[in-house]
Design an enzyme around this catalytic site. Structure first.
Site, PDB file in Angstrom:
ATOM      1  N   GLN A  96       0.816  -1.216   0.000  1.00 24.84           N
ATOM      2  CA  GLN A  96       0.000   0.000   0.000  1.00 24.84           C
ATOM      3  C   GLN A  96       0.847   1.261   0.000  1.00 24.84           C
ATOM      4  O   GLN A  96       0.318   2.367   0.031  1.00 24.84           O
ATOM      5  CB  GLN A  96      -0.918  -0.013   1.230  1.00 24.84           C
ATOM      6  CG  GLN A  96      -1.889  -1.169   1.251  1.00 24.84           C
ATOM      7  CD  GLN A  96      -2.574  -1.347   2.594  1.00 24.84           C
ATOM      8  OE1 GLN A  96      -2.319  -0.617   3.552  1.00 24.84           O
ATOM      9  NE2 GLN A  96      -3.452  -2.340   2.682  1.00 24.84           N
ATOM     10  N   HIS A 161      -0.941  -0.042   5.871  1.00 23.62           N
ATOM     11  CA  HIS A 161      -1.540   0.904   6.818  1.00 23.62           C
ATOM     12  C   HIS A 161      -0.651   2.111   7.091  1.00 23.62           C
ATOM     13  O   HIS A 161      -0.158   2.329   8.195  1.00 23.62           O
ATOM     14  CB  HIS A 161      -1.883   0.200   8.140  1.00 23.62           C
ATOM     15  CG  HIS A 161      -2.848  -0.921   7.998  1.00 23.62           C
ATOM     16  ND1 HIS A 161      -3.366  -1.598   9.076  1.00 23.62           N
ATOM     17  CD2 HIS A 161      -3.398  -1.510   6.897  1.00 23.62           C
ATOM     18  CE1 HIS A 161      -4.188  -2.550   8.661  1.00 23.62           C
ATOM     19  NE2 HIS A 161      -4.218  -2.497   7.327  1.00 23.62           N
ATOM     20  N   GLU A 254     -15.231   3.469   9.830  1.00 22.50           N
ATOM     21  CA  GLU A 254     -15.868   4.464  10.690  1.00 22.50           C
ATOM     22  C   GLU A 254     -15.438   5.882  10.354  1.00 22.50           C
ATOM     23  O   GLU A 254     -14.389   6.108   9.742  1.00 22.50           O
ATOM     24  CB  GLU A 254     -15.570   4.165  12.157  1.00 22.50           C
ATOM     25  CG  GLU A 254     -14.102   4.173  12.533  1.00 22.50           C
ATOM     26  CD  GLU A 254     -13.859   3.696  13.965  1.00 22.50           C
ATOM     27  OE1 GLU A 254     -14.457   2.679  14.357  1.00 22.50           O
ATOM     28  OE2 GLU A 254     -13.062   4.348  14.670  1.00 22.50           O
ATOM     29  N   TYR A 264      -9.511   6.916  20.136  1.00 21.05           N
ATOM     30  CA  TYR A 264     -10.583   6.424  19.266  1.00 21.05           C
ATOM     31  C   TYR A 264     -10.660   4.899  19.219  1.00 21.05           C
ATOM     32  O   TYR A 264     -11.377   4.349  18.388  1.00 21.05           O
ATOM     33  CB  TYR A 264     -10.449   7.070  17.883  1.00 21.05           C
ATOM     34  CG  TYR A 264     -10.824   8.533  17.986  1.00 21.05           C
ATOM     35  CD1 TYR A 264     -12.123   8.958  17.771  1.00 21.05           C
ATOM     36  CD2 TYR A 264      -9.902   9.470  18.430  1.00 21.05           C
ATOM     37  CE1 TYR A 264     -12.493  10.276  17.940  1.00 21.05           C
ATOM     38  CE2 TYR A 264     -10.255  10.802  18.611  1.00 21.05           C
ATOM     39  CZ  TYR A 264     -11.554  11.195  18.361  1.00 21.05           C
ATOM     40  OH  TYR A 264     -11.923  12.512  18.554  1.00 21.05           O
ATOM     41  N   TYR A 275      -9.907 -10.621   9.405  1.00 15.46           N
ATOM     42  CA  TYR A 275     -10.309 -11.113   8.086  1.00 15.46           C
ATOM     43  C   TYR A 275     -10.595 -12.614   8.118  1.00 15.46           C
ATOM     44  O   TYR A 275     -11.329 -13.138   7.276  1.00 15.46           O
ATOM     45  CB  TYR A 275      -9.239 -10.780   7.044  1.00 15.46           C
ATOM     46  CG  TYR A 275      -9.092  -9.298   6.833  1.00 15.46           C
ATOM     47  CD1 TYR A 275     -10.089  -8.559   6.190  1.00 15.46           C
ATOM     48  CD2 TYR A 275      -7.975  -8.618   7.289  1.00 15.46           C
ATOM     49  CE1 TYR A 275      -9.967  -7.194   6.013  1.00 15.46           C
ATOM     50  CE2 TYR A 275      -7.839  -7.244   7.105  1.00 15.46           C
ATOM     51  CZ  TYR A 275      -8.842  -6.546   6.471  1.00 15.46           C
ATOM     52  OH  TYR A 275      -8.719  -5.182   6.297  1.00 15.46           O
TER      53      TYR A 275
END
Length: 387
Positions: A96, A161, A254, A264, A275
């Protein structure tokens, strides 16, 4: 035992299931919005290599577009897409990772600063998110004197991430989202940058009123923590407060309203599972004391991405909306807002079946999108008007 010998227990169980289903609908499922008038889509550019972010230059100067592999390009109407601009930093283009956000300085007309976030490789092949700025030359062909002013520490990612979203508040601070690099517990560790949103001055200094500015060993740059992989970031134009969205694991995407110093929840509080279908090992439920509940969430993850508040006058039926791209479900999501509450949800462009990576409202009041494909596109979205 008769054929209907279990009828009464089955009847009671069914009503319990119905009650749970009804409650879940009211808690987590939005009211469907009335369909918008006909949505129009104009394809402005194709052939982009997994574009990630866009920024509008003033005075109709065109649009800067990042491509994940490390290119920054300039799109201008009626002209060919530019060659890659010079002066862009080398990026870690694995998994990513790559070149992420492009954002213009709030003082761009004076300083011509262009901010870029990207995955930067460190020792032992691991990477982290970095942010810097340089000056766009008058010809629009290069970023000059690029300077990195923030580096996620430590570097832990092997390709997952990164976060990497950028946005400016009304006091001209820059907010940066940082993923937890797929290392879940780091999001709760204030001595690390993983799983945090940070707040800095335009030159990368720590504001004195940051919530952890004088609370060592906490990192002074941190604004909020307990995030997984924030992929959307935008300033609410009506409240002046920063909002973000983030990927859950399997379920639990979210939206969060970022308040200084707040936790959070990830990975302690989540509406998702691994997963594999198994529970997150650290999770203690969906509600955990000391953590903030999301402003909105999805039980089934759309794979949310870039987002933008709609405060333009061009399409009145879209006013007070929040637009969010969906990577997994390949749609544009429109959330109708009443103050800070989502009151309805509408799905758009599902027939195109393209991963939507970035979402911006242009100076002309249209919504602009980037599709995350090997043949990525720049799209202009609006509503048909009656003559």
């Amino acid at each position: 035992m008769t054929l209907f010998g279990n009828r009464t227990p089955t009847y009671r169980l069914s009503w319990q299931l119905v009650r749970l289903l009804v409650l879940s609908v009211f808690i987590s499922t939005p009211v469907l919005a009335a369909p918008s008038p006909t949505v129009t889509v104009t394809e402005l550019q194709d052939g982009l290599d997994h574009p990630w972010s866009l920024a509008f230059l003033p005075d109709n100067g065109g649009i800067l577009i990042t491509e994940r592999a490390g290119q920054l390009r300039l799109w201008q109407p009626g002209k060919p897409l530019s060659a890659p601009l010079q002066g862009v930093p080398a990026v870690y283009a694995k998994g990513q990772g790559g070149l992420f956000e492009v954002a213009l300085s709030p003082k761009f007309t004076q300083d011509r600063r262009v901010y870029l976030s990207f995955a930067e490789e460190g020792k032992e092949g691991k990477a982290g998110t970095a942010v810097g700025y340089g000056r766009l030359n008058p010809q629009g062909t290069a970023i000059e004197n690029f300077k990195v002013f923030f580096r996620q520490q430590p570097k832990l990612s092997t390709g997952n991430h990164f976060g990497g979203k950028l946005a400016f508040d009304e006091q001209e601070h820059i907010f940066i989202t940082l993923g937890e690099n797929n290392q879940r517990p780091t999001a709760q560790d204030l001595s690390l940058h993983q799983g945090k949103a940070v707040r800095l001055t335009l030159d990368g200094k720590v504001p004195k009123d940051n919530p952890f500015a004088n609370k060592s060993p906490a990192r002074p740059e941190i604004w909020s923590y307990g995030h997984r992989n924030p992929q959307g970031l935008a300033l609410n134009p009506w409240s002046g407060v920063m909002w973000s969205n983030e990927h859950g694991p399997k379920g639990g995407d979210e939206i969060n309203i970022l308040i200084a110093g707040k936790n959070y929840g990830w990975p302690l509080a989540t509406h998702g599972v691994n997963y594999s279908g198994l529970a997150i090992p650290e999770a203690k439920g969906t509600h955990v004391d000391g953590t903030q509940q999301p402003a909105y969430y999805w039980e089934k993850s759309p794979g949310i991405s870039g987002m933008a508040f709609y405060d333009a006058a061009r399409f009145p039926s879209w006013q007070h909306s929040l637009f969010i791209g969906a990577l997994a479900q390949k749609e544009l999501i429109r959330l109708q807002l009443d103050d800070d509450k989502v009151i309805s949800e509408e799905r758009l462009l599902g027939d195109r079946a393209e991963r939507i990576r970035d979402v911006r409202v242009g100076p002309d009041g249209y919504v602009y999108l980037l599709t995350d494909e090997s043949n990525g596109k720049l799209l202009k979205v609006g509503l048909a008007t009656t003559p």
